[in-house]
Design a protein around this motif. Structure first.
Motif, PDB file in Angstrom:
ATOM      1  N   SER A   1     -41.555  87.459  25.202  1.00  0.00           N
ATOM      2  CA  SER A   1     -40.822  87.391  26.469  1.00  0.00           C
ATOM      3  C   SER A   1     -39.364  87.766  26.245  1.00  0.00           C
ATOM      4  CB  SER A   1     -40.907  85.960  26.997  1.00  0.00           C
ATOM      5  OG  SER A   1     -40.074  85.816  28.108  1.00  0.00           O
ATOM      6  N   ILE A   2     -38.951  88.840  26.883  1.00  0.00           N
ATOM      7  CA  ILE A   2     -37.586  89.326  26.653  1.00  0.00           C
ATOM      8  C   ILE A   2     -36.898  89.566  27.992  1.00  0.00           C
ATOM      9  CG2 ILE A   2     -38.645  91.605  26.195  1.00  0.00           C
ATOM     10  CD1 ILE A   2     -36.168  92.375  24.664  1.00  0.00           C
ATOM     11  N   GLY A   3     -35.620  89.224  28.056  1.00  0.00           N
ATOM     12  CA  GLY A   3     -34.853  89.453  29.278  1.00  0.00           C
ATOM     13  C   GLY A   3     -34.272  90.864  29.255  1.00  0.00           C
TER      14      GLY A   3
ATOM     15  N   HIS B   1     -43.785  83.127  21.542  1.00  0.00           N
ATOM     16  CA  HIS B   1     -44.367  81.784  21.572  1.00  0.00           C
ATOM     17  C   HIS B   1     -45.873  81.841  21.395  1.00  0.00           C
ATOM     18  CE1 HIS B   1     -40.911  81.634  24.616  1.00  0.00           C
ATOM     19  NE2 HIS B   1     -40.463  81.081  23.507  1.00  0.00           N
TER      20      HIS B   1
ATOM     21  N   MET C   1     -28.090  84.526  33.915  1.00  0.00           N
ATOM     22  CA  MET C   1     -27.979  84.822  35.343  1.00  0.00           C
ATOM     23  C   MET C   1     -28.925  83.937  36.145  1.00  0.00           C
ATOM     24  SD  MET C   1     -28.483  88.799  34.593  1.00  0.00           S
ATOM     25  CE  MET C   1     -27.962  89.697  36.045  1.00  0.00           C
TER      26      MET C   1
ATOM     27  N   ILE D   1     -23.817  88.794  32.055  1.00  0.00           N
ATOM     28  CA  ILE D   1     -25.238  88.906  32.368  1.00  0.00           C
ATOM     29  C   ILE D   1     -26.125  88.211  31.332  1.00  0.00           C
ATOM     30  CG2 ILE D   1     -25.047  90.986  33.760  1.00  0.00           C
ATOM     31  CD1 ILE D   1     -25.820  92.613  31.284  1.00  0.00           C
ATOM     32  N   PHE D   2     -25.529  87.429  30.438  1.00  0.00           N
ATOM     33  CA  PHE D   2     -26.347  86.707  29.463  1.00  0.00           C
ATOM     34  C   PHE D   2     -27.175  85.626  30.158  1.00  0.00           C
ATOM     35  CE2 PHE D   2     -27.184  83.320  26.429  1.00  0.00           C
ATOM     36  CZ  PHE D   2     -27.840  84.054  25.452  1.00  0.00           C
TER      37      PHE D   2
ATOM     38  N   GLU E   1     -29.583  78.232  37.079  1.00  0.00           N
ATOM     39  CA  GLU E   1     -28.851  77.860  35.865  1.00  0.00           C
ATOM     40  C   GLU E   1     -27.568  77.139  36.250  1.00  0.00           C
ATOM     41  OE1 GLU E   1     -29.901  78.320  32.863  1.00  0.00           O
ATOM     42  OE2 GLU E   1     -31.273  80.040  32.844  1.00  0.00           O
TER      43      GLU E   1
ATOM     44  N   ARG F   1     -24.621  71.703  29.734  1.00  0.00           N
ATOM     45  CA  ARG F   1     -25.939  71.315  29.251  1.00  0.00           C
ATOM     46  C   ARG F   1     -25.722  70.520  27.980  1.00  0.00           C
ATOM     47  NH1 ARG F   1     -29.824  76.450  29.111  1.00  0.00           N
ATOM     48  NH2 ARG F   1     -30.647  75.316  27.327  1.00  0.00           N
TER      49      ARG F   1
ATOM     50  N   GLU G   1     -34.892  87.388  22.872  1.00  0.00           N
ATOM     51  CA  GLU G   1     -36.335  87.391  23.114  1.00  0.00           C
ATOM     52  C   GLU G   1     -36.966  86.142  22.528  1.00  0.00           C
ATOM     53  OE1 GLU G   1     -38.254  91.028  22.092  1.00  0.00           O
ATOM     54  OE2 GLU G   1     -40.251  90.188  22.349  1.00  0.00           O
ATOM     55  N   GLY G   2     -37.994  85.645  23.218  1.00  0.00           N
ATOM     56  CA  GLY G   2     -38.743  84.507  22.694  1.00  0.00           C
ATOM     57  C   GLY G   2     -40.164  84.929  22.379  1.00  0.00           C
TER      58      GLY G   2
ATOM     59  N   ARG H   1     -33.715  81.451  38.107  1.00  0.00           N
ATOM     60  CA  ARG H   1     -33.488  80.094  37.594  1.00  0.00           C
ATOM     61  C   ARG H   1     -32.129  79.619  38.080  1.00  0.00           C
ATOM     62  NH1 ARG H   1     -35.635  80.590  31.265  1.00  0.00           N
ATOM     63  NH2 ARG H   1     -37.623  81.524  31.856  1.00  0.00           N
TER      64      ARG H   1
ATOM     65  N   GLN I   1     -37.420  89.997  33.579  1.00  0.00           N
ATOM     66  CA  GLN I   1     -38.096  89.743  32.304  1.00  0.00           C
ATOM     67  C   GLN I   1     -39.119  90.824  32.001  1.00  0.00           C
ATOM     68  OE1 GLN I   1     -39.714  85.735  32.955  1.00  0.00           O
ATOM     69  NE2 GLN I   1     -38.284  84.984  31.414  1.00  0.00           N
TER      70      GLN I   1
ATOM     71  N   GLU J   1     -30.066  84.162  21.672  1.00  0.00           N
ATOM     72  CA  GLU J   1     -31.446  84.572  21.964  1.00  0.00           C
ATOM     73  C   GLU J   1     -31.515  85.756  22.933  1.00  0.00           C
ATOM     74  OE1 GLU J   1     -33.903  81.493  23.710  1.00  0.00           O
ATOM     75  OE2 GLU J   1     -35.280  82.978  24.538  1.00  0.00           O
TER      76      GLU J   1
HETATM   77  P1  ATP Z   1     -32.187  79.933  27.162  1.00  0.00           P
HETATM   78  O1  ATP Z   1     -32.541  78.908  26.125  1.00  0.00           O
HETATM   79  O2  ATP Z   1     -31.122  80.884  26.735  1.00  0.00           O
HETATM   80  O3  ATP Z   1     -31.994  79.363  28.515  1.00  0.00           O
HETATM   81  P2  ATP Z   1     -34.970  80.280  27.415  1.00  0.00           P
HETATM   82  O4  ATP Z   1     -35.430  79.889  26.058  1.00  0.00           O
HETATM   83  O5  ATP Z   1     -35.077  79.320  28.533  1.00  0.00           O
HETATM   84  O6  ATP Z   1     -33.483  80.850  27.329  1.00  0.00           O
HETATM   85  P3  ATP Z   1     -37.269  81.830  27.986  1.00  0.00           P
HETATM   86  O7  ATP Z   1     -37.771  80.894  29.006  1.00  0.00           O
HETATM   87  O8  ATP Z   1     -37.922  81.881  26.667  1.00  0.00           O
HETATM   88  O9  ATP Z   1     -35.690  81.608  27.813  1.00  0.00           O
HETATM   89  O10 ATP Z   1     -37.206  83.279  28.642  1.00  0.00           O
HETATM   90  C1  ATP Z   1     -37.459  84.447  27.912  1.00  0.00           C
HETATM   91  C2  ATP Z   1     -36.301  85.407  27.965  1.00  0.00           C
HETATM   92  O11 ATP Z   1     -35.830  85.582  29.297  1.00  0.00           O
HETATM   93  C3  ATP Z   1     -35.091  84.946  27.190  1.00  0.00           C
HETATM   94  O12 ATP Z   1     -35.217  85.278  25.830  1.00  0.00           O
HETATM   95  C4  ATP Z   1     -33.975  85.717  27.855  1.00  0.00           C
HETATM   96  O13 ATP Z   1     -33.878  87.031  27.309  1.00  0.00           O
HETATM   97  C5  ATP Z   1     -34.433  85.826  29.283  1.00  0.00           C
HETATM   98  N1  ATP Z   1     -33.733  84.840  30.115  1.00  0.00           N
HETATM   99  C6  ATP Z   1     -34.058  83.548  30.290  1.00  0.00           C
HETATM  100  N2  ATP Z   1     -33.191  82.961  31.125  1.00  0.00           N
HETATM  101  C7  ATP Z   1     -32.297  83.911  31.497  1.00  0.00           C
HETATM  102  C8  ATP Z   1     -31.164  83.925  32.363  1.00  0.00           C
HETATM  103  N3  ATP Z   1     -30.789  82.851  33.032  1.00  0.00           N
HETATM  104  N4  ATP Z   1     -30.471  85.089  32.512  1.00  0.00           N
HETATM  105  C9  ATP Z   1     -30.857  86.202  31.851  1.00  0.00           C
HETATM  106  N5  ATP Z   1     -31.920  86.239  31.030  1.00  0.00           N
HETATM  107  C10 ATP Z   1     -32.639  85.116  30.855  1.00  0.00           C
END
Ligand code: ATP
Length: 515
Positions: free
Chosen positions: A374-376, A337, A262, A259-260, A252, A101, A334-335, A250, A267, A332
């Motif tokens: 929003s928290i994973g 917004h 996935m 598992i950071f 990705e 990315r 948790e977000g 997603r 969520q 990150e």
């Molecule tokens: P990143 O920038 O790391 O891709 P994001 O900003 O896109 O994350 P959000 O869309 O804000 O993430 O999603 C809210 C939460 O969901 C994140 O804080 C994270 O904890 C979780 N999350 C998002 N994408 C993933 C993923 N691919 N795998 C695991 N957890 C995820």
């Protein structure tokens, strides 16, 4: 850094060895960025979810939960902007053929400048000792100033390019900063392209014109399209919130770090509906509230920090992340917004339905503004595992691995161990287990020496071990061993329930939140 990577590797293998997390489809060599939770992992995960859910819907009488479906009408994703804008900017290295990315490569570069500055500060702090004035050093040291200026210049160029969606400029930044591919070590980069992260599939048979549907990339939209159903049937008054826990998907591209990141994850999201104009106050409240929730777990306040967004998503007027210090740096978890009325207005536009809220106090209708937390679950799981994993050097020269999990989240709350496998000790141990199993997740273990059994429980984070010995038969007392201190005390069997309850109850965590 190498040492940190080493810790991370150990953590990943610990997760597998003790039944927390397995690679998905392992006997078929796995499926990239997809994982399964084992017998211990599922308990920890469920406890995390309970901690979150109850902190939302038990502690706030204006927050309720829902459980919406994964499949939704495809126009929802058009309205939300995901079909057109849920993209990552990708770049390939032509030599290693690895894909990255572009924004992450640049963020890593920013972190390098921060590292350089931190190192200068640490060096000076050591040199000057007690008389060190950090603020003064930072504002006068030429090397620090130089790094800081370079960082700021890069930062502002990067934010501008991101906000403008300028892919060529992103590439140019990578070239100008001389960022190399970590695998090939070269600067031989392709163009930057956009890639949509949503998975799609078809609903219905193809012969009757199947409908293209998406696997939801976030749970939030299920809340938005139901907000009026909940408001009306629940007689909710603004401000109110709707919470939901569920899977999200997603595609990705850069899937790494266990598992950071996935492709299938879970969520926990809460959308809080407020009166327009009050949203930034609520944003500040939820920021504080959510950080408290994290810190209450006791993993160490210094492991958390806020990271305010430079690039605001198309729907937000304020945004921050709560970051946790993972073995691979602050990341990150948790977000939070402030989503304005973007989503609800879009759904109103695309559905053609009036979904405004009628405010009985004002006697008028409006589209509420929304604060989202929003928290994973999986990232939270990883942060807890990383924050709890300790290799300890004992006085007798041995080492032990202990998971210092917050007791309320531990998969097993207590182990019940007969000292030996005979003389009626197992019978008494099972009697205790049969009494306590209604209140706590217990594990009975009679195999191997008591020392080995303690180590096994330490490795899965069990806060209490109850040992039944010969004295127990005479006076109905047992020893209770505390995981972190390894101290043991003799207590009456009749006291066990109260002692363990006090140690593992989530109530103690919740009390910290409402203070
Ligand atoms: P990143 O920038 O790391 O891709 P994001 O900003 O896109 O994350 P959000 O869309 O804000 O993430 O999603 C809210 C939460 O969901 C994140 O804080 C994270 O904890 C979780 N999350 C998002 N994408 C993933 C993923 N691919 N795998 C695991 N957890 C995820």
């Amino acid at each position: 850094m190498a040492q940190q990577e080493d810790v991370f590797k150990k953590l990943v293998s610990h997760c597998k060895e003790y039944g927390f997390v397995f690679p998905s489809s392992e006997i078929y060599d796995g499926l990239a960025a997809v994982y399964d939770y084992g017998q211990m992992g599922v308990e920890l995960k469920n406890n995390i979810k309970k901690y979150w859910w109850d902190s939302m819907v038990l502690l706030n009488d204006n927050i309720v939960g829902i459980d919406s479906s994964i499949f939704m009408h495809p126009t929802i994703w058009k309205a939300s902007g995901h079909v057109d804008a849920f993209n990552d900017p990708l770049i390939d290295n032509k030599d290693s053929k690895k894909r990255y990315r572009a924004d992450v490569l640049i963020e890593d570069q920013l972190a390098k400048y921060d590292d350089k500055i931190d190192k200068e500060v640490a060096k000076a702090a050591k040199r000057f000792g007690d008389s060190f004035d950090e603020a003064q050093f930072r504002s006068t040291n030429t090397r620090v100033i130089e790094h800081q200026e370079k960082r700021e210049a890069l930062h502002s160029r990067f934010s501008k390019a991101l906000n403008a969606g300028d892919l060529e400029e992103l590439r140019q930044i990578i070239v100008d900063e001389e960022i190399v591919c970590p695998i090939s070590g070269t600067k031989n980069w392709t163009e930057v392209r956009q890639f949509n992260l949503m998975f799609s599939t078809e609903m219905g048979s193809t012969s009757d014109g199947a409908l293209k549907v998406y696997l939801r990339p976030e749970t939030a939209q299920g809340i938005f399209v139901n907000y009026l159903n909940v408001q009306k049937t629940g007689r909710m008054k603004i401000p109110f919130g709707i919470a939901q826990i569920g899977k999200a998907f997603r595609n990705e591209i850069v899937a790494r770090q266990f598992i950071f990141r996935m492709r299938e994850f879970e969520q926990m999201e809460m959308q809080f509906f407020v009166k327009p104009g009050t949203e930034l106050d609520w944003f500040a409240k939820w920021k504080e509230n959510r950080l408290k929730w994290h810190k209450a777990l006791g993993l160490g306040d210094q492991k958390y920090r806020f990271h305010d967004h430079d690039k605001l998503a198309h729907y937000a007027n304020a945004a921050t992340d709560i970051e946790f210090e993972m073995p691979f740096g602050f990341k990150e978890v948790e977000g939070i917004h402030s989503r304005t009325n973007f989503d609800l207005s879009q759904h109103e536009k695309f559905s053609g339905k009036n979904i405004k809220y009628f405010d009985p106090d004002l006697g008028e209708s409006y589209t509420p503004y929304v604060i989202e937390t929003s928290i994973g679950v999986d990232r939270m799981f990883l942060s807890i595992m990383a924050g709890s994993y300790v290799e300890e050097q004992l006085e007798n020269g041995e080492t032990r691995v202990v998971l210092q999990l917050p007791a309320a989240l531990a998969p097993i709350k207590l182990a019940i161990l007969p000292l030996i496998k005979k003389d009626d000790l197992p019978e008494l141990a099972k009697e205790i287990m049969d009494d306590l199993k209604f209140d706590f997740k217990c594990q009975y273990d009679e195999k191997d020496s008591i020392g080995k059994r303690y180590r096994r429980q330490d490795a899965i984070g069990t806060p209490f071990c109850v040992t039944v010995d010969h004295q127990s038969l005479e006076d109905r007392t047992v020893t209770i061993r505390h995981r972190d201190s390894m101290e043991q005390e003799r207590v009456a069997i009749s006291e066990l329930k109260a002692i363990i309850s006090a140690g593992v109850s989530m109530k103690e965590l919740f009390k910290k939140l409402v203070k």
